[in-house]
Write an enzyme that holds these catalytic residues in place. Structure first.
Site, PDB file in Angstrom:
ATOM      1  N   LYS A  84       0.823  -1.225   0.000  1.00 17.33           N
ATOM      2  CA  LYS A  84       0.000   0.000   0.000  1.00 17.33           C
ATOM      3  C   LYS A  84       0.853   1.269   0.000  1.00 17.33           C
ATOM      4  O   LYS A  84       0.346   2.351  -0.309  1.00 17.33           O
ATOM      5  CB  LYS A  84      -0.972  -0.003   1.186  1.00 17.33           C
ATOM      6  CG  LYS A  84      -0.373   0.271   2.541  1.00 17.33           C
ATOM      7  CD  LYS A  84      -1.420   0.183   3.630  1.00 17.33           C
ATOM      8  CE  LYS A  84      -0.866   0.513   4.995  1.00 17.33           C
ATOM      9  NZ  LYS A  84      -0.606   1.932   5.211  1.00 17.33           N
ATOM     10  N   ARG A 132      -8.434   9.076   2.682  1.00 20.22           N
ATOM     11  CA  ARG A 132      -9.426   7.994   2.566  1.00 20.22           C
ATOM     12  C   ARG A 132     -10.047   7.686   3.921  1.00 20.22           C
ATOM     13  O   ARG A 132     -11.274   7.678   4.072  1.00 20.22           O
ATOM     14  CB  ARG A 132      -8.759   6.728   1.993  1.00 20.22           C
ATOM     15  CG  ARG A 132      -9.663   5.484   2.043  1.00 20.22           C
ATOM     16  CD  ARG A 132      -8.906   4.232   1.636  1.00 20.22           C
ATOM     17  NE  ARG A 132      -7.759   3.965   2.476  1.00 20.22           N
ATOM     18  CZ  ARG A 132      -7.798   3.331   3.642  1.00 20.22           C
ATOM     19  NH1 ARG A 132      -8.954   2.877   4.128  1.00 20.22           N
ATOM     20  NH2 ARG A 132      -6.698   3.116   4.347  1.00 20.22           N
ATOM     21  N   ARG A 133      -9.210   7.434   4.917  1.00 18.20           N
ATOM     22  CA  ARG A 133      -9.725   7.106   6.247  1.00 18.20           C
ATOM     23  C   ARG A 133     -10.552   8.270   6.817  1.00 18.20           C
ATOM     24  O   ARG A 133     -11.592   8.061   7.431  1.00 18.20           O
ATOM     25  CB  ARG A 133      -8.562   6.779   7.200  1.00 18.20           C
ATOM     26  CG  ARG A 133      -7.941   5.417   6.961  1.00 18.20           C
ATOM     27  CD  ARG A 133      -6.707   5.229   7.813  1.00 18.20           C
ATOM     28  NE  ARG A 133      -6.147   3.884   7.672  1.00 18.20           N
ATOM     29  CZ  ARG A 133      -4.895   3.570   7.980  1.00 18.20           C
ATOM     30  NH1 ARG A 133      -4.080   4.507   8.436  1.00 18.20           N
ATOM     31  NH2 ARG A 133      -4.472   2.325   7.835  1.00 18.20           N
ATOM     32  N   ARG A 150       1.675  11.189  11.936  1.00 17.03           N
ATOM     33  CA  ARG A 150       2.676  10.450  11.169  1.00 17.03           C
ATOM     34  C   ARG A 150       3.559   9.695  12.147  1.00 17.03           C
ATOM     35  O   ARG A 150       3.450   9.828  13.349  1.00 17.03           O
ATOM     36  CB  ARG A 150       3.531  11.414  10.335  1.00 17.03           C
ATOM     37  CG  ARG A 150       2.843  12.105   9.169  1.00 17.03           C
ATOM     38  CD  ARG A 150       2.683  11.234   7.931  1.00 17.03           C
ATOM     39  NE  ARG A 150       3.866  10.437   7.642  1.00 17.03           N
ATOM     40  CZ  ARG A 150       4.986  10.882   7.084  1.00 17.03           C
ATOM     41  NH1 ARG A 150       5.072  12.145   6.708  1.00 17.03           N
ATOM     42  NH2 ARG A 150       6.004  10.083   6.872  1.00 17.03           N
ATOM     43  N   ARG A 156       2.885   6.575  17.020  1.00 17.14           N
ATOM     44  CA  ARG A 156       1.480   6.990  16.972  1.00 17.14           C
ATOM     45  C   ARG A 156       0.745   6.609  18.254  1.00 17.14           C
ATOM     46  O   ARG A 156      -0.054   7.389  18.778  1.00 17.14           O
ATOM     47  CB  ARG A 156       0.788   6.373  15.746  1.00 17.14           C
ATOM     48  CG  ARG A 156       1.349   6.901  14.440  1.00 17.14           C
ATOM     49  CD  ARG A 156       0.542   6.436  13.245  1.00 17.14           C
ATOM     50  NE  ARG A 156       1.244   6.722  12.003  1.00 17.14           N
ATOM     51  CZ  ARG A 156       0.669   6.790  10.813  1.00 17.14           C
ATOM     52  NH1 ARG A 156      -0.626   6.586  10.690  1.00 17.14           N
ATOM     53  NH2 ARG A 156       1.365   7.048   9.724  1.00 17.14           N
ATOM     54  N   CYS A 243      -1.033   9.772  -3.624  1.00 14.79           N
ATOM     55  CA  CYS A 243      -1.342   9.676  -2.201  1.00 14.79           C
ATOM     56  C   CYS A 243      -2.375  10.700  -1.745  1.00 14.79           C
ATOM     57  O   CYS A 243      -2.797  10.685  -0.599  1.00 14.79           O
ATOM     58  CB  CYS A 243      -0.075   9.757  -1.350  1.00 14.79           C
ATOM     59  SG  CYS A 243       0.822  11.258  -1.543  1.00 14.79           S
TER      60      CYS A 243
END
Length: 305
Positions: A84, A132-133, A150, A156, A243
């Protein structure tokens, strides 16, 4: 094979696990032994720049270009990538035809107190670096605020625990190998949140004229994952996605048939375009192109600047 094979990978904990999985698969399926294979850590530009969106500093290629350069310069023989994270345009002289068996492609929500998405406080802040998320989650809860995050998984999670976010969204495949499942609040089905194309798939890349390495990689390719990966990637290629393109694509195989489900969002996320098609498995590549073309027509190019 009289020289050692060098496997190149990013240096994160997860990337090194992926590289070790690839190495173990090679050892299991060839007559090579432990001493024949070396894993080399490579720092990428994507790892160095962690406070801005990838789209602002060069896109997904920031994770792969440094590794690909070492492959081109024959400093490594096999490159390990999370599929991905690879740009849709493949690098000249290199080939990606080997995919390891797919890990769980689903998305997960992490919180500090196991709260599900529907129970988060009003205007809760969710960390994600993916348009997208962001658009998918706002389709479930319109009041949610998304804030850029990031860094690797550990970074994270630390930001979540430090109270910078109410929740974060990650790929399940990125959590499972690290054995840090205790903070998962919710696992979304692939129908609720369609994953990124190739999510959960490890791709192995070589030089296209390196027949010795190609013959090794052929022995560890997982055919079903290969078919799913090609179908999903062809949606991206047809849309010429980058992206900034908010798109999910997920393929499943049952018997001799493959079903591909995909959704695409306009640049501002206000419009959603959806397509689902089934075809014979032998037509997996064409199915990806067909779904991509249908989404392109439906969206009238509202997904691109």
């Amino acid at each position: 094979m009289n020289k050692k094979i060098t496997i190149g990978t990013r240096g994160s904990k997860l990337a090194l696990i992926y590289a070790q999985i690839a190495k173990d698969k090679i050892l299991l399926n060839t007559n090579l032994n432990e001493d024949d294979l070396i894993i080399k850590k490579i720092t990428t530009k994507g790892d160095q720049a962690q406070n801005v969106r990838l789209s602002e500093i060069g896109g997904k290629g920031l994770f792969s270009s440094s590794i690909e350069r070492e492959l081109q310069e024959k400093k490594i023989d096999i490159a390990v990538h999370a599929l991905k994270d690879l740009p849709t345009i493949e690098t000249k002289g290199l080939t990606i035809n080997t995919f390891l068996e797919r890990n769980d492609p689903r998305e997960i929500l992490l919180t500090t107190n196991k709260t599900k998405l529907k129970n988060l406080k009003p205007n809760a802040i969710i960390g994600t670096s993916s348009y997208r998320r962001e658009f998918q989650i706002k389709g479930i809860r319109k009041d949610i605020k998304c804030k850029l995050i990031r860094g690797n998984v550990d970074t994270r999670i630390k930001k979540l625990n430090d109270g910078l976010y109410d929740a974060i969204i990650l790929a399940y495949a990125g959590i499972k190998p690290l054995k840090i499942l205790n903070q998962i609040s919710e696992i979304f089905s692939v129908e609720e949140v369609i994953p990124s194309a190739g999510q959960g798939i490890i791709a192995l890349q070589s030089r296209e004229n390196d027949n010795k390495i190609i013959s090794v990689l052929k022995k560890i390719n997982h055919d079903e994952t290969f078919q799913r990966a090609i179908a999903e990637r062809n949606v991206l290629k047809t849309l010429e996605g980058d992206c900034e393109t908010a798109i999910g694509a997920h393929a499943v195989i049952a018997g001799n048939k493959i079903t591909l489900e995909a959704e695409l969002f306009s640049l501002d996320g206000t419009q959603r375009f959806y397509e689902k098609k089934t075809s014979l498995l032998e037509n997996a590549q064409e199915l990806g192109k067909e779904v991509g073309k249908l989404l392109k027509i439906k969206s009238n190019k509202s997904y691109k600047k």
